[in-house]
Motif scaffolding. Sequence first.
Motif, mmCIF file in Angstrom:
data_model
loop_
_atom_site.group_PDB
_atom_site.id
_atom_site.type_symbol
_atom_site.label_atom_id
_atom_site.label_comp_id
_atom_site.label_asym_id
_atom_site.label_seq_id
_atom_site.Cartn_x
_atom_site.Cartn_y
_atom_site.Cartn_z
ATOM 1 N N GLN A 159 2.314 12.688 -5.173
ATOM 2 C CA GLN A 159 1.225 12.108 -4.389
ATOM 3 C C GLN A 159 0.647 10.854 -5.027
ATOM 4 O OE1 GLN A 159 -0.835 14.157 -1.831
ATOM 5 N NE2 GLN A 159 0.904 15.498 -1.586
ATOM 6 N N THR A 207 8.362 2.625 5.024
ATOM 7 C CA THR A 207 8.730 3.893 4.405
ATOM 8 C C THR A 207 10.195 4.258 4.632
ATOM 9 O OG1 THR A 207 6.495 4.551 5.008
ATOM 10 C CG2 THR A 207 7.921 6.262 4.106
ATOM 11 N N HIS A 260 -2.389 0.438 -4.558
ATOM 12 C CA HIS A 260 -2.356 -0.762 -3.736
ATOM 13 C C HIS A 260 -2.162 -1.974 -4.630
ATOM 14 C CE1 HIS A 260 -6.401 -2.225 -4.782
ATOM 15 N NE2 HIS A 260 -6.620 -0.945 -5.002
ATOM 16 N N LEU A 312 0.847 -1.178 0.000
ATOM 17 C CA LEU A 312 0.000 0.000 0.000
ATOM 18 C C LEU A 312 0.891 1.239 0.000
ATOM 19 C CD1 LEU A 312 -2.951 1.032 0.323
ATOM 20 C CD2 LEU A 312 -2.537 1.048 2.782
ATOM 21 N N ALA A 313 0.732 2.066 -1.027
ATOM 22 C CA ALA A 313 1.480 3.322 -1.075
ATOM 23 C C ALA A 313 0.485 4.463 -0.950
ATOM 24 C CB ALA A 313 2.247 3.427 -2.388
ATOM 25 N N GLU A 314 0.766 5.387 -0.029
ATOM 26 C CA GLU A 314 -0.154 6.498 0.191
ATOM 27 C C GLU A 314 0.560 7.818 -0.049
ATOM 28 O OE1 GLU A 314 -3.350 5.054 3.504
ATOM 29 O OE2 GLU A 314 -1.317 5.443 4.203
ATOM 30 N N SER A 315 0.090 8.550 -1.051
ATOM 31 C CA SER A 315 0.602 9.900 -1.365
ATOM 32 C C SER A 315 2.122 9.943 -1.442
ATOM 33 C CB SER A 315 0.154 10.920 -0.318
ATOM 34 O OG SER A 315 -1.209 10.804 -0.090
ATOM 35 N N ILE A 354 4.594 4.024 2.884
ATOM 36 C CA ILE A 354 4.474 2.753 2.178
ATOM 37 C C ILE A 354 4.380 1.646 3.212
ATOM 38 C CG2 ILE A 354 5.549 1.223 0.472
ATOM 39 C CD1 ILE A 354 7.268 3.713 -0.363
ATOM 40 N N SER A 376 -0.719 7.256 -5.016
ATOM 41 C CA SER A 376 -1.273 6.250 -4.109
ATOM 42 C C SER A 376 -1.646 5.026 -4.930
ATOM 43 C CB SER A 376 -2.525 6.768 -3.408
ATOM 44 O OG SER A 376 -2.173 7.846 -2.561
ATOM 45 N N GLY A 418 4.917 10.901 1.941
ATOM 46 C CA GLY A 418 4.003 9.776 1.836
ATOM 47 C C GLY A 418 4.478 8.587 2.642
#
Lengths: 301, 248
Positions: free
Chosen positions: B23, B70, B27, B7-10, B62, B25, B60
């Motif tokens: 940014q 991250t 999955h 899962l990568a967020e922003s 990860i 995001s 962000g």
Amino acid sequence: MDAYLISVLTFIGIWIILAMSLNLLVGYAGQVSIGHAAFFGIGAYTVAVATVNLGLGFPLDILLAALVSGALGGVLGLPALRVRHDFLVLATIGINFIVVAVFQYTPALGGAYGIVGIPPVTIGGIEFLGLYMLLLVYAFVLAILALKALLLRTWFGVRLIAVREDEDAAAAIGISVASTKIWAFVLSCAGAGIAGALYARQLGSVFPENFGFVESVTVLTMVVLGGAGTLVGPIIGAIILGGLPEYLRFIQDWRYVIYGLMLTFLMIFERDGLMGPESRLRAWLGRGWRTLAADRGSGKP
Amino acid sequence: MSQPLLLAESVSRNFGGLKALDQVSLHVSAGEILGLIGPNGAGKSTLFNCLAGSLPSSGGRIQFNGHEITRLGASRRARLGIARTFQLGKVFSTMTVKENVLAGLGIGAYGSFLRSVTGRVKGESELAQAREILDLFQLHDEAETLVATLPIGVQRRVESARAVATNPRLLLLDEPAAGLTHGEAESFAEIVRRVRARGITVVVIEHNMRFAMDLTDRLYVLVQGRIIAEGPPATVREDPDVVRAYLG
């Protein structure tokens, strides 16, 4: 055997240990150092202090030399994690100058007068001089060669070569590049420490100028000449560069010019060294050998 | 839906003033073959580098398999189960093909000095595993060949084989079909499907649209550091934004 010959062979054995230890760093881990004599010197000075001031005997003194050189190698190897290859070369040269300066200006280490009166190795009441010392040194050569060959068959050997080949690819298969480099420095410098320890015991004295930049260049030339990253290369290099100047006086006077020329020509014509996988000499020797073997076979009536 | 494997967020990444990733995001679900497409310079490889840890992200977070990764470096992430290949191919060229695969198999020993100096590389079980992976990647005939002497296409297969040898949960393939003939690409796609059948989730960057459409279950489209579309290949192909980005 002639005492002079014994002494020359003993020093060649010490050079072999030093060149083998540097080869681990340069040839296998791919970290070029032109400061290896610093750790050779740290080993020699450790033994000098351990025997003269602390009264330590063999083999504790040599063990201590390996530990001190290895530990300092690990610490002084830290710049290797931060700098690119060409800067690492400069950093190691700097380390060499600093270490020699410490030898030179520390009164406890005898300053420019060095430390004299280091006793020879004594085991069971026998003083290891001459032939005994020669045998002891070559026992170390064999032990270190065997250890190195074993080490290269372990996963650590893979770590070294992977880091040399490609740091990103090494990291991608789970190899910590930083810790691999540090351990390579530790092991390589510990080996240099052992060489230095034997040197101090053989010579009976240590002086700052024995461990300078020129010695670092010499040992690097041995490794490159013989073939970095091969087991026998540094041995060949140490025999040639350690032995020739003793017998050919003019080489002694001109040796820095000759080493410089050797390095330059090797880089241009025989980058893998005499024993490297791509070496012309090795191919030529191989061809000669095959021809000989074939001749012998066909020569039968 | 179950917890995604990755899962990568922003996630952002700047190079000086340039926003290579803006940014992003995404999955990745366990078991899928996910495609990442986009024009040159869109940031696909940068995204891979951020996911695999060879580049720190500028912002962000990860997560992988429930771990916050991250701040972890590339080798730690590899040991957690993220394997990858590189856009330009990075093999150990002075080793043989088999040694490259063996190097991947050592992943369990690389975490500590003691374990790496006590483990032998060419043990029975390692050699058996290496043989099996060489077979999977159709490399048995080249097993003893020095990698440097092999054509680039074969070297790419060696690199993927080495990655699979680390027994990862997730495999990131950066343009594996680049430079391959149509036939070679087909056969590589078949290998990727068999890799997935071993329980390895695959994310593939691809330039070759046909290869990507055939192989993947789902696609992300990255343009100028942003994700502009996501979905099954058939849907993405019809997306007006994607058509515009690709055809100008």
